[in-house]
Design a protein around this motif. Sequence first.
Motif, PDB file in Angstrom:
ATOM      1  N   GLY A 157       0.797  -1.218   0.000  1.00 56.43           N
ATOM      2  CA  GLY A 157       0.000   0.000   0.000  1.00 56.43           C
ATOM      3  C   GLY A 157       0.828   1.265   0.000  1.00 56.43           C
ATOM      4  O   GLY A 157       0.352   2.326  -0.414  1.00 56.43           O
ATOM      5  N   TYR A 158       2.077   1.168   0.462  1.00 55.93           N
ATOM      6  CA  TYR A 158       2.951   2.340   0.501  1.00 55.93           C
ATOM      7  C   TYR A 158       3.996   2.317  -0.610  1.00 55.93           C
ATOM      8  O   TYR A 158       4.377   3.359  -1.147  1.00 55.93           O
ATOM      9  CB  TYR A 158       3.654   2.397   1.856  1.00 55.93           C
ATOM     10  N   LEU A 159       4.438   1.141  -0.977  1.00 62.54           N
ATOM     11  CA  LEU A 159       5.525   1.018  -1.947  1.00 62.54           C
ATOM     12  C   LEU A 159       5.055   0.961  -3.385  1.00 62.54           C
ATOM     13  O   LEU A 159       5.856   1.127  -4.306  1.00 62.54           O
ATOM     14  CB  LEU A 159       6.356  -0.229  -1.630  1.00 62.54           C
ATOM     15  N   VAL A 160       3.766   0.704  -3.608  1.00 57.83           N
ATOM     16  CA  VAL A 160       3.231   0.589  -4.961  1.00 57.83           C
ATOM     17  C   VAL A 160       2.001   1.485  -5.098  1.00 57.83           C
ATOM     18  O   VAL A 160       1.153   1.529  -4.207  1.00 57.83           O
ATOM     19  CB  VAL A 160       2.843  -0.874  -5.290  1.00 57.83           C
ATOM     20  N   LYS A 161       1.920   2.188  -6.209  1.00 58.37           N
ATOM     21  CA  LYS A 161       0.759   3.026  -6.496  1.00 58.37           C
ATOM     22  C   LYS A 161       0.398   2.876  -7.962  1.00 58.37           C
ATOM     23  O   LYS A 161       1.242   3.072  -8.847  1.00 58.37           O
ATOM     24  CB  LYS A 161       1.050   4.495  -6.175  1.00 58.37           C
ATOM     25  N   SER A 162      -0.862   2.484  -8.200  1.00 55.28           N
ATOM     26  CA  SER A 162      -1.351   2.260  -9.572  1.00 55.28           C
ATOM     27  C   SER A 162      -0.455   1.308 -10.335  1.00 55.28           C
ATOM     28  O   SER A 162      -0.182   1.487 -11.530  1.00 55.28           O
ATOM     29  CB  SER A 162      -1.464   3.603 -10.321  1.00 55.28           C
ATOM     30  N   GLY A 163       0.044   0.287  -9.646  1.00 53.58           N
ATOM     31  CA  GLY A 163       0.863  -0.729 -10.288  1.00 53.58           C
ATOM     32  C   GLY A 163       2.289  -0.326 -10.546  1.00 53.58           C
ATOM     33  O   GLY A 163       3.041  -1.069 -11.182  1.00 53.58           O
ATOM     34  N   VAL A 164       2.709   0.824 -10.023  1.00 49.88           N
ATOM     35  CA  VAL A 164       4.063   1.326 -10.261  1.00 49.88           C
ATOM     36  C   VAL A 164       4.805   1.429  -8.932  1.00 49.88           C
ATOM     37  O   VAL A 164       4.258   1.921  -7.942  1.00 49.88           O
ATOM     38  CB  VAL A 164       4.027   2.718 -10.942  1.00 49.88           C
ATOM     39  N   TRP A 165       6.051   0.961  -8.906  1.00 46.69           N
ATOM     40  CA  TRP A 165       6.869   1.078  -7.706  1.00 46.69           C
ATOM     41  C   TRP A 165       7.125   2.550  -7.393  1.00 46.69           C
ATOM     42  O   TRP A 165       7.515   3.318  -8.261  1.00 46.69           O
ATOM     43  CB  TRP A 165       8.213   0.366  -7.877  1.00 46.69           C
ATOM     44  N   MET A 166       6.919   2.916  -6.129  1.00 45.65           N
ATOM     45  CA  MET A 166       7.219   4.269  -5.658  1.00 45.65           C
ATOM     46  C   MET A 166       8.642   4.260  -5.103  1.00 45.65           C
ATOM     47  O   MET A 166       8.870   4.015  -3.913  1.00 45.65           O
ATOM     48  CB  MET A 166       6.205   4.704  -4.603  1.00 45.65           C
ATOM     49  N   THR A 167       9.603   4.483  -5.980  1.00 46.02           N
ATOM     50  CA  THR A 167      11.010   4.289  -5.611  1.00 46.02           C
ATOM     51  C   THR A 167      11.457   5.196  -4.467  1.00 46.02           C
ATOM     52  O   THR A 167      12.292   4.800  -3.645  1.00 46.02           O
ATOM     53  CB  THR A 167      11.915   4.517  -6.839  1.00 46.02           C
TER      54      THR A 167
END
Length: 814
Positions: free
Chosen positions: A389-399
């Motif tokens: 829930g924190y590391l991924v948004k809309s299927g994209v890694w939140m680097t």
Amino acid sequence: MSREYQTVILAGLLHDIGKFIQRGEFKGSLKVAGKHPAVSASFIKAKSGAFDKVTDISLLVELVQRHHETTRFPPEPRVQQADSSIRPLAYLVSAADNYSSAEQGEESGEYRDYKTGPLASIFSRLKLTNPTPDVNHYRLRPLNPANSFPESFRQLAPEQTNNYLKDFGRDFDKIISKVNLSDFDCLYTHLLSLLQRYTWCVPSNTQEMAPDISLFDHLRTTSAIAACLYLYHQRENTLNERDVADNRPDKFRLVVGDLSGIQNYIFDIANIGVGGVAKRLRARSFYLNALSEAVSHNLIHEFDLPVVNIVMSSGGKFYVLLPNLPGSFERIEAFQQELDRWSVSQFGGELAVNLAQLAFNGQAFNNFGQVLGEISERLSKRKSAPLKGYLVKSGVWMTDNFKMHAYNGEEGLCQSCNKQIATYIDEHGDKLCENCRRDLLLGTMLPGASYIAYTMTDVPAKYRVSTFHLHGDYSLAVLADAPEADFPGYLICKLNETNIEEIPDHPALPKFMANYIPLAGEEHCTGCPGCKDEKKPAFGEPVYFDCMANRSRGRKMLGYLKADVDHLGSLFVYGLRDNQDDRNSISRIATMSRMLDLFFSGRVDQLLNIRFKFCYTVFSGGDDLLIVGPWNEIVDLAVTVQDDFKKFTGQNKNITISAGIGLLKPGVPVSRSVMSADAALEESKERIIKRETEGRDQLTFLGRTMKWSKVAPLLETANQLSSWLDSEKLTVGFLRKLLNLSKMHRCYYEHEEVRGLKYLPLLTYEIARNLAPPGTRDTDAQAVRLWAENIKNLDHDHTVYLDFLVKYALLTKE
């Protein structure tokens, strides 16, 4: 909460109180004759002063009096006879009652006296692969782990029942005279505590073949379901007879929460000498359990629910029953994202709170075990992608969210965990981060704690030193004495005691918690080498691990005992089913969960307080435990826990525990020590001993796995060998030769290698060379010779486990 909502919640909790009250004889205005709904109503009327400030008394009386729809009851107590203006609410409480006891079980076929019928053990009918034992029952006794062992009898004595009810009445009157009756939560939790204290051992339905649902668990789950139904229909604007009675829509949502990474976080203490490992280890375990509780509290507060909607909670895992309101799914997912963000920022992602949810309808209460099975699968899927829930948004890694932002503190890294920046220097000069400092302070306070208090607001200055932040707005205070009226706690828990009358101004509940640890003092700390350095523990503080090791018999080693219940998931999902009947009601499952936690949280703590005073509780609750102590005391504790668990579960072979003991020096890092116990427990679970069909129900210690039935006799023999060593009837040299010979025997016995048969002639040679000849007049020497001759039998237990016997005996020597 509205007054009507509070009335519905309380009606759910008290609707069947008449089943308890009518067992006794009372003088005065309390009517005990007739059907139990009428007795419940009579009780409410007689005690109306306790309820009139927070409920509508006339509505409360009607709801408890008319909560049945079946024609088995005369017209008066039926829902259909309620006034039309309140009939939807009567149907609502009736539905909650029916859902709670969705499966009533097979009727006995003969009338049973409800006044003398005892509660059957919930464990008696659990079945996986073995036959079930005879049903045992509980005596009428106030809740206490020592009182919670079932016995073999069929009827209660009427005089004892009447005295028990008088005690209940006396304690109820104390509530009325002391508790803040204007605060609904305060009144509700005190009533809940009283019901738990007295009705845990009372059957909900005496006419079943095996009446194994506790009245307490039926009442609390009915109240929880009623709260969900009221909020659902109020929000949907469908509070009418037809819609309330319709069990097809998904009106409920179950949320399971699981705190992952507990073990790694607790035991990953880099330097065991910094800050006192004994303090920090117990503190971390306690803190994580409180953190899990706070997350469950957050959920019920978010949905405006009473505490009973946390239907099960133990060991870092909880189940919360919610109304399936519009937007519920999204609210819980948003909460998951917030928990993920917080986990990364606070713990670097080492810990993760994983939530899973499942919407279901009223029909699903007929097999609540299946609901648990489905949500368990969803939880497993969530745990396979932690922090998503924190590391991924809309299927994209939140680097950017993978980066840990830290400042360069002057003190550098924490000397305890080697992970966080040090912000504090203790009196010994150790540099600690905020988390490790918290652990140190908390660990110092826990041994003297009698209460824990949850709060969401700032506490008065006198309480701040003992208050620790958990999550969001939630904090926890650890208190030696009951809090005063000015303490802003929303829930006070009294530890290991069910009488909470000294907390009249706050919502309060009892909480069993295995909290025992040995403390420095005359009894536990007598100046062993570990206490002679300048950092020795002060009087009343947890002793060092090397102090515990120095209490060991023979070699100064620590034992790490890890144990848990076998096939627990299967027991909850399938254990209450058979070919004729499904008995997976939420009440029955709640009873089983609560009783298991009572054993591991309550009974284990009692054992340590009474018999194993040099052992240290890391954690014990739910269905598992980890305890550290002098190695020989840990072995005795393992056997005692197993014996007590068998009695606690009525000798049912379908519910067993497995255990592993790791044996290490006190200076070995805790994480490595626990890994040793973990590996031993895993061996107990998986290893299939020769001539057995499956693993589990076993103990692994000193490299050998044994069925529990063999452990006590083998230990007796091992201690006899030790005694012969003391009297010089045996020598260490001879035992070491036997150790080598046992390897040959195992080659033959386990792997069928013929060369292993060299064991026999070599053993004969060693016996002739080292032991007294046959016919000697020395009785002890005769006994030694007889034992040695017996181990020529290749299938004898003493031969099969010869290496274990020898290793144990040698351990008892310095």
